[in-house]
Each structure stands twice: as C-alpha cells, then as structure tokens.
Motif scaffolding. Structure first.
Motif, short mmCIF file in Angstrom:
data_model
loop_
_atom_site.label_atom_id
_atom_site.label_comp_id
_atom_site.label_asym_id
_atom_site.label_seq_id
_atom_site.Cartn_x
_atom_site.Cartn_y
_atom_site.Cartn_z
N ASN A 20 0.84 -1.20 0.00
CA ASN A 20 0.00 0.00 0.00
C ASN A 20 0.87 1.24 0.00
OD1 ASN A 20 -2.61 -1.35 0.31
ND2 ASN A 20 -1.81 -1.94 2.31
N LEU A 21 0.39 2.29 -0.70
CA LEU A 21 1.11 3.56 -0.74
C LEU A 21 0.10 4.69 -0.67
CD1 LEU A 21 3.81 5.12 -1.16
CD2 LEU A 21 3.28 5.07 -3.62
N VAL A 22 0.34 5.65 0.24
CA VAL A 22 -0.47 6.85 0.35
C VAL A 22 0.44 8.03 0.03
CG1 VAL A 22 -1.87 8.30 1.87
CG2 VAL A 22 -1.96 5.81 2.11
N VAL A 23 0.07 8.81 -0.99
CA VAL A 23 0.82 10.01 -1.37
C VAL A 23 -0.06 11.19 -0.99
CG1 VAL A 23 2.02 11.22 -3.20
CG2 VAL A 23 1.86 8.73 -3.28
N LYS A 24 0.33 11.91 0.07
CA LYS A 24 -0.50 12.98 0.62
C LYS A 24 -0.09 14.35 0.09
CE LYS A 24 -1.71 10.65 4.88
NZ LYS A 24 -1.83 10.78 6.31
N GLY A 60 12.71 9.39 -8.32
CA GLY A 60 13.82 8.47 -8.44
C GLY A 60 13.90 7.84 -9.82
N GLU A 61 14.93 7.02 -9.99
CA GLU A 61 15.20 6.40 -11.29
C GLU A 61 14.68 4.97 -11.38
OE1 GLU A 61 19.47 6.66 -11.29
OE2 GLU A 61 19.41 8.54 -12.39
N GLY A 62 14.39 4.34 -10.27
CA GLY A 62 13.97 2.95 -10.27
C GLY A 62 12.48 2.80 -10.50
N THR A 63 11.99 1.57 -10.27
CA THR A 63 10.58 1.26 -10.42
C THR A 63 9.94 1.10 -9.06
OG1 THR A 63 10.94 0.17 -12.54
CG2 THR A 63 8.93 -0.39 -11.37
N LEU A 64 8.84 1.79 -8.85
CA LEU A 64 8.04 1.67 -7.64
C LEU A 64 6.80 0.89 -8.02
CD1 LEU A 64 7.22 2.36 -4.73
CD2 LEU A 64 6.29 4.51 -5.61
N ALA A 65 6.66 -0.33 -7.50
CA ALA A 65 5.51 -1.18 -7.81
C ALA A 65 4.56 -1.19 -6.62
CB ALA A 65 5.98 -2.60 -8.13
N ILE A 66 3.27 -1.07 -6.90
CA ILE A 66 2.24 -1.09 -5.86
C ILE A 66 1.39 -2.32 -6.09
CG2 ILE A 66 0.32 0.16 -4.81
CD1 ILE A 66 1.91 2.62 -6.42
N ALA A 67 1.38 -3.23 -5.12
CA ALA A 67 0.70 -4.51 -5.27
C ALA A 67 -0.72 -4.49 -4.69
CB ALA A 67 1.51 -5.61 -4.60
N GLY A 68 -1.01 -3.55 -3.78
CA GLY A 68 -2.30 -3.54 -3.10
C GLY A 68 -3.14 -2.33 -3.42
N ASN A 69 -2.86 -1.19 -2.74
CA ASN A 69 -3.70 -0.01 -2.87
C ASN A 69 -2.87 1.27 -2.92
OD1 ASN A 69 -6.37 1.28 -2.84
ND2 ASN A 69 -5.73 2.05 -0.85
N LEU A 70 -3.23 2.16 -3.82
CA LEU A 70 -2.62 3.48 -3.94
C LEU A 70 -3.69 4.52 -3.64
CD1 LEU A 70 -0.47 5.60 -4.89
CD2 LEU A 70 -1.39 5.26 -7.21
N GLU A 71 -3.38 5.45 -2.72
CA GLU A 71 -4.22 6.62 -2.47
C GLU A 71 -3.38 7.85 -2.76
OE1 GLU A 71 -6.25 6.75 1.33
OE2 GLU A 71 -6.07 4.57 1.47
N GLY A 117 -4.38 -6.45 -10.40
CA GLY A 117 -5.04 -6.82 -9.15
C GLY A 117 -5.02 -5.73 -8.10
N ALA A 118 -4.18 -4.71 -8.29
CA ALA A 118 -4.10 -3.59 -7.34
C ALA A 118 -5.15 -2.54 -7.70
CB ALA A 118 -2.71 -2.96 -7.38
N THR A 119 -5.50 -1.71 -6.71
CA THR A 119 -6.44 -0.62 -6.92
C THR A 119 -5.80 0.69 -6.53
OG1 THR A 119 -7.38 -0.86 -4.71
CG2 THR A 119 -8.46 -2.07 -6.49
N GLY A 120 -6.27 1.76 -7.16
CA GLY A 120 -5.75 3.08 -6.84
C GLY A 120 -6.83 4.13 -7.00
N SER A 121 -6.68 5.23 -6.27
CA SER A 121 -7.61 6.34 -6.40
C SER A 121 -6.86 7.66 -6.39
CB SER A 121 -8.65 6.32 -5.28
OG SER A 121 -8.04 6.54 -4.03
N VAL A 122 -7.32 8.57 -7.25
CA VAL A 122 -6.80 9.93 -7.28
C VAL A 122 -7.96 10.81 -6.83
CG1 VAL A 122 -5.90 11.79 -8.72
CG2 VAL A 122 -5.23 9.42 -9.18
N THR A 123 -7.80 11.44 -5.66
CA THR A 123 -8.83 12.30 -5.11
C THR A 123 -8.15 13.59 -4.66
OG1 THR A 123 -10.01 10.35 -4.35
CG2 THR A 123 -10.71 12.45 -3.43
N THR A 124 -8.24 14.62 -5.49
CA THR A 124 -7.51 15.85 -5.20
C THR A 124 -8.42 17.01 -4.81
OG1 THR A 124 -7.52 16.60 -7.49
CG2 THR A 124 -5.68 15.21 -6.80
#
Length: 141
Positions: free
Chosen positions: A10-14, A21-32, A50-57
């Motif tokens: 899971n990743l939350v970007v507030k 960065g230069e690498g790959t950030l993989a999200i397997a569960g949930n992105l907010e 299989g992962a879910t994400g939401s953009v709520t700005t």
C-alpha cells in the motif's frame, strides 16, 4: 536506483509529497493519491495487476513529471485531476475509471518542454454521475 524495483503493498501520497527516483516503484495492493502531490524523475510507478488506486484531489492536481506511470490494475479518478508534463507517460493497461464531474479534464497535459504521452491498451470508463468526464489526447492513444 536505476534498475531496482521496490514493491509496496500500500502507498499513500499525501498533500505536497513527492515520489521521485530512477527505479521502479511497484504497488501490489492499494494506492491513495491526494491533492498537489507529484511523482517525478526518470523512474516508473506501476500499479500492478489486481491492485487498486484512487486519485482524489478535491480540485487540485496529482502531477506526473517526466516519470512513467503504468496502470495494470484498476485506477479511479474521483474528484481529482491528473496532470502530465515534461515528457511523462501514462500507460493504461488495466482499467481507468474517470468519474470527474467538474468541467475539467480528468487526465490532461500541462505546459512543459517535452510533450507527455497517454497510451491506452486497456479500458477507460465512466461508471457514475450524470456529467461527462474528458481526457486530452497527446501523441499516442
């Protein structure tokens, strides 16, 4: 670092935060992903199958600058705006749901030196609300 993949369930970007960065950030569960936060750099962010994400700005912007964002899962833009700039690529291989009701573009382009790309090989849909959602198209569709 370049060539390295970091996987998070899971990743939350507030508000005001940056993912870079230069690498790959993989999200397997949930992105907010919330208001006025940015993903930037030459790396890649992958919302895995299989992962879910939401953009709520809430009228602000979730920004992708230079970076590649790949949706292999299910990403929903609700009350949010995603903006691409500086050669960013948004690649939709999964399901992108744009339920934005405001008179604005759900996924769009901001001014910059290098035009961004939107590549869709998946599904783009609208599943709620009486209004229309729009997207701007760049060099690829």
């Amino acid at each position: 670092p370049k060539g390295i993949t970091a996987t998070f369930n899971n990743l939350v970007v507030k508000y005001g935060n940056e993912v870079l960065g230069e690498g790959t950030l993989a999200i397997a569960g949930n992105l907010e992903w919330t208001n006025e936060s940015t993903m930037l750099g030459t790396g890649k962010t992958v919302l895995q199958s299989g992962a879910t994400g939401s953009v709520t700005t809430g009228g602000g912007k979730a920004k992708v600058k230079e970076r590649t964002f790949v949706n292999e899962g299910s990403l929903t833009i609700n009350k949010g705006l995603m903006r691409l700039s500086e050669g960013a690529t948004f690649e939709n291989k999964g399901t992108l749901t744009a339920n934005l009701e405001e008179a604005s573009t759900a996924v769009g382009v901001e001014a910059g030196k290098i035009e961004p790309l939107l590549i869709n090989t998946g599904t783009i849909q609208k599943t709620s609300g009486p209004g229309s959602s729009r997207g701007t198209r760049s060099s690829a569709d």
